[in-house]
Scaffold this active site. Structure first.
Site, PDB file in Angstrom:
ATOM      1  N   LYS A  22      11.501 -17.059 -58.026  1.00  0.00           N
ATOM      2  CA  LYS A  22      10.001 -17.705 -57.620  1.00  0.00           C
ATOM      3  C   LYS A  22       9.630 -17.088 -56.460  1.00  0.00           C
ATOM      4  O   LYS A  22       8.450 -16.410 -56.227  1.00  0.00           O
ATOM      5  CB  LYS A  22      10.090 -19.370 -57.572  1.00  0.00           C
ATOM      6  N   ASN A  23      10.610 -16.996 -55.639  1.00  0.00           N
ATOM      7  CA  ASN A  23      10.072 -16.604 -54.166  1.00  0.00           C
ATOM      8  C   ASN A  23       9.951 -15.142 -53.855  1.00  0.00           C
ATOM      9  O   ASN A  23       9.703 -14.393 -53.127  1.00  0.00           O
ATOM     10  CB  ASN A  23      10.946 -17.256 -52.994  1.00  0.00           C
ATOM     11  N   CYS A 116       2.826 -29.484 -46.203  1.00  0.00           N
ATOM     12  CA  CYS A 116       3.401 -30.389 -47.633  1.00  0.00           C
ATOM     13  C   CYS A 116       4.403 -31.226 -47.160  1.00  0.00           C
ATOM     14  O   CYS A 116       4.628 -31.411 -45.847  1.00  0.00           O
ATOM     15  CB  CYS A 116       4.028 -29.213 -48.398  1.00  0.00           C
ATOM     16  N   ARG A 121       4.083 -26.246 -41.940  1.00  0.00           N
ATOM     17  CA  ARG A 121       3.764 -25.289 -42.355  1.00  0.00           C
ATOM     18  C   ARG A 121       2.542 -24.352 -41.694  1.00  0.00           C
ATOM     19  O   ARG A 121       1.677 -23.630 -42.438  1.00  0.00           O
ATOM     20  CB  ARG A 121       3.528 -25.132 -43.916  1.00  0.00           C
ATOM     21  N   ASP A 305      16.479 -24.137 -48.913  1.00  0.00           N
ATOM     22  CA  ASP A 305      16.400 -24.468 -50.016  1.00  0.00           C
ATOM     23  C   ASP A 305      17.635 -25.074 -50.870  1.00  0.00           C
ATOM     24  O   ASP A 305      17.203 -25.295 -52.006  1.00  0.00           O
ATOM     25  CB  ASP A 305      15.446 -23.222 -50.927  1.00  0.00           C
ATOM     26  N   ARG A 397       7.347 -26.919 -60.786  1.00  0.00           N
ATOM     27  CA  ARG A 397       6.850 -25.738 -60.006  1.00  0.00           C
ATOM     28  C   ARG A 397       7.807 -24.657 -59.710  1.00  0.00           C
ATOM     29  O   ARG A 397       7.333 -23.381 -59.464  1.00  0.00           O
ATOM     30  CB  ARG A 397       6.285 -26.369 -58.682  1.00  0.00           C
TER      31      ARG A 397
HETATM   32  C1  EPZ Z   1       9.610 -19.358 -47.846  1.00  0.00           C
HETATM   33  O1  EPZ Z   1       8.592 -19.993 -47.114  1.00  0.00           O
HETATM   34  C2  EPZ Z   1       9.960 -19.895 -48.875  1.00  0.00           C
HETATM   35  N1  EPZ Z   1       8.905 -19.989 -50.010  1.00  0.00           N
HETATM   36  C3  EPZ Z   1      10.434 -21.395 -48.702  1.00  0.00           C
HETATM   37  O2  EPZ Z   1      10.899 -21.781 -50.196  1.00  0.00           O
HETATM   38  C4  EPZ Z   1      11.844 -21.515 -47.765  1.00  0.00           C
HETATM   39  O3  EPZ Z   1      12.105 -22.650 -47.765  1.00  0.00           O
HETATM   40  C5  EPZ Z   1      11.208 -20.527 -46.715  1.00  0.00           C
HETATM   41  O4  EPZ Z   1      10.697 -19.394 -46.842  1.00  0.00           O
HETATM   42  C6  EPZ Z   1      12.600 -20.520 -45.602  1.00  0.00           C
HETATM   43  O5  EPZ Z   1      13.303 -19.478 -46.255  1.00  0.00           O
HETATM   44  C7  EPZ Z   1       8.381 -18.710 -50.525  1.00  0.00           C
HETATM   45  O6  EPZ Z   1       8.856 -17.776 -50.290  1.00  0.00           O
HETATM   46  C8  EPZ Z   1       7.162 -18.942 -51.348  1.00  0.00           C
HETATM   47  P1  EPZ Z   1       8.840 -19.650 -43.241  1.00  0.00           P
HETATM   48  P2  EPZ Z   1       7.646 -19.779 -45.826  1.00  0.00           P
HETATM   49  O7  EPZ Z   1       7.501 -18.965 -42.813  1.00  0.00           O
HETATM   50  O8  EPZ Z   1       7.188 -18.312 -45.924  1.00  0.00           O
HETATM   51  C9  EPZ Z   1       7.791 -22.181 -39.297  1.00  0.00           C
HETATM   52  C10 EPZ Z   1      11.197 -23.247 -51.952  1.00  0.00           C
HETATM   53  O9  EPZ Z   1      11.538 -24.599 -51.978  1.00  0.00           O
HETATM   54  N2  EPZ Z   1       6.778 -21.079 -39.125  1.00  0.00           N
HETATM   55  O10 EPZ Z   1      10.296 -18.571 -43.183  1.00  0.00           O
HETATM   56  O11 EPZ Z   1       6.746 -20.626 -45.629  1.00  0.00           O
HETATM   57  C11 EPZ Z   1       7.576 -23.004 -40.613  1.00  0.00           C
HETATM   58  O12 EPZ Z   1       7.118 -24.073 -40.077  1.00  0.00           O
HETATM   59  C12 EPZ Z   1      10.226 -22.978 -50.904  1.00  0.00           C
HETATM   60  O13 EPZ Z   1      11.210 -22.496 -52.742  1.00  0.00           O
HETATM   61  C13 EPZ Z   1       5.933 -20.978 -38.113  1.00  0.00           C
HETATM   62  O14 EPZ Z   1       6.196 -21.919 -37.218  1.00  0.00           O
HETATM   63  O15 EPZ Z   1       8.806 -20.031 -44.732  1.00  0.00           O
HETATM   64  C14 EPZ Z   1       9.137 -23.442 -40.839  1.00  0.00           C
HETATM   65  O16 EPZ Z   1       9.620 -24.558 -39.944  1.00  0.00           O
HETATM   66  C15 EPZ Z   1      10.391 -24.228 -49.710  1.00  0.00           C
HETATM   67  N3  EPZ Z   1       4.827 -20.385 -38.124  1.00  0.00           N
HETATM   68  C16 EPZ Z   1       9.983 -22.264 -40.546  1.00  0.00           C
HETATM   69  O17 EPZ Z   1       9.172 -21.296 -39.613  1.00  0.00           O
HETATM   70  C17 EPZ Z   1       4.606 -19.518 -39.129  1.00  0.00           C
HETATM   71  O18 EPZ Z   1       3.627 -18.746 -38.817  1.00  0.00           O
HETATM   72  C18 EPZ Z   1      10.194 -21.149 -41.741  1.00  0.00           C
HETATM   73  O19 EPZ Z   1       9.224 -20.850 -42.453  1.00  0.00           O
HETATM   74  C19 EPZ Z   1       5.264 -19.354 -40.199  1.00  0.00           C
HETATM   75  C20 EPZ Z   1       6.709 -20.357 -39.997  1.00  0.00           C
END
Ligand code: EPZ
Length: 421
Positions: A22-23, A116, A121, A305, A397
């Protein structure tokens, strides 16, 4: 509202095939609008999130058709750079079209997806990256707007190795003149898959999977045919399904190096994991298990995850285990539901202290998000009597045909639609 009824205690046995990631699929679908030619994506999982991303691309004017697990996308005539709130609120990852639109059209308006269940996020790291490339980003009326001003490649240092920010910036930079370096980049396999997809379209990117990615901007991107990598989180989830039921399960279509942290943690607990020709065999024996601690980290550390699913497993192992969640600020929503099943878990900030016991008892529990829902299903597979898991739309999802796959492995599980209210 869909619910699962699960009667626990049956050791899972048999073989299933792991679906496409998915990701990986979602950023690759977003990137497809960067080409003005036909893009073919194979091994695409049949998921709600994929359907929502297809809607997002169609909203922008792309043609999207699906034949079994193959997506054909043609963005020759994309005629809009605006992603409305009605789509972005459905699925957060639709914000990945921002980088693709800036690259292709040099402007974008994407409604903020909002938070969410697992966290707020934010997108501050995405914005900082776009601005370093010379895109002017304004935020008004719940929209993030971007416009090319004096765009050129640049050095970007991410405060945190955000997966989405790495992917969004990589896409924008691929069609921005000059050389861009993203330092402290996310190293997830899905980032590498996106790099490979973009390069097959004609981009010039090196270093994904390492902590610095070098992108040389090109003029345009062409057609591509790409097969998405297997879903390492679905694989990890079914590994625990076998372990928690003391089963014997064979998973085919797994990339072993993508799930080393999960394999080593399960082996440490006492689960037998063996690797053979593109698959994994997981043999559980509850008599052998001992408690263990996990701490979620960016890849190649233990994946956030997989944290909820592991917490279900650790709740059924005698002894004390610790779970530290360092990535998301609110990813313990499954804890109160597991406690309704008799789990003994205390939360101290980002740390959960689990006093495992032999068995959980069936109860009525509610899924708050995708992985929490998976964790509750796993707990139900091992609990005594019947467990009812509501909120299954969260699970659909991100898990393709989870009910059929579990039934194939012998799980006693049915699905019913309940009228809300
Ligand atoms: C991706 O989300 C995945 N989703 C998530 O999977 C996964 O948990 C996450 O990466 C971490 O591995 C997809 O790929 C579609 P991040 P993403 O940006 O990109 C903070 C699932 O269950 N952050 O690495 O949104 C954020 O708040 C989902 O399949 C900022 O502060 O994750 C979080 O605490 C859930 N500022 C941390 O970084 C930003 O601009 C990790 O977020 C961006 C992120």
């Amino acid at each position: 509202m869909e619910q699962f009824n699960i009667w626990g205690g049956t050791p899972l046995k048999g073989q299933i095939r792991i679906s496409g990631s998915k990701n990986s699929t979602l950023p690759i679908m977003a990137a497809s609008i960067m080409s003005s030619e036909e893009v073919i994506i194979k091994n695409v999982p049949d998921l709600e999130d994929v359907r929502v991303m297809a809607l997002a691309l169609q909203e922008l004017g792309a043609k999207v058709t699906k034949e079994k697990d193959v997506l054909i996308i043609n963005s020759k005539n994309i005629n809009s750079s605006e992603l409305p709130e009605k789509i972005s609120r459905k699925m957060r990852a639709s914000n990945l079209v921002m980088g693709a639109l800036l690259g292709r059209l040099k402007n974008a308006q994407v409604a903020y997806p909002g938070g969410c269940a697992i966290g707020s996020r934010p997108m501050d790291l995405h914005v900082k990256g776009f601005e370093k490339l010379g895109y002017v980003i304004t935020e008004e009326y719940g929209y993030m707007k971007g416009k090319a001003q004096d765009i050129k490649g640049n050095e970007i240092m991410l405060d945190f190795p955000s997966v989405g920010a790495t992917e969004n910036i990589m896409m924008a930079a691929a069609l921005t003149p000059g050389t861009t370096i993203i330092r402290n980049a996310a190293r997830e396999p899905e980032v590498v898959d996106l790099q490979n997809f973009l390069n097959r379209m004609g981009a010039n990117i090196k270093g994904a999977g390492l902590d610095a990615i070098r992108i040389k901007g090109v003029e345009r991107l062409g057609r591509v045919e790409h097969t998405v990598i297997p879903d390492r989180i679905e694989a990890g989830t079914f590994m625990i399904a076998s372990a928690i039921t003391s089963g014997d399960v064979w998973l085919e279509n797994v990339v072993v190096e993508h799930i080393h942290p999960v394999i080593s943690k399960l082996s440490e607990i006492g689960v037998m994991v063996s690797v053979a020709n593109g698959g994994l065999r997981i043999v559980g024996n509850r008599k052998r298990y001992k408690p263990s601690d996990i701490k979620t980290m960016p890849y190649p550390g233990f994946p956030t995850d997989m944290q909820p699913q592991f917490m279900s497993f650790l709740s059924t192992i005698n002894g004390t285990s610790l779970v530290v969640e360092t990535i998301f600020e609110n990813r313990f929503m499954h804890v109160q539901e597991l406690c309704r099943m008799g789990a003994d878990i205390k939360i101290e900030g980002r740390v959960a202290i689990i006093k495992g016991s032999d068995k959980l008892e069936g109860a009525r529990v509610e899924a708050s998000d995708l992985r929490a829902g998976a964790a509750l299903v796993l707990a139900g597979l091992s609990a005594i009597d019947e467990t009812v898991v509501t909120g299954i739309e969260h699970i659909n999802r991100g898990y393709e045909n989870i009910l059929e796959k579990l039934t194939t492995l012998g799980a006693k599980i049915t699905s019913t639609q309940k009228v809300d209210g």
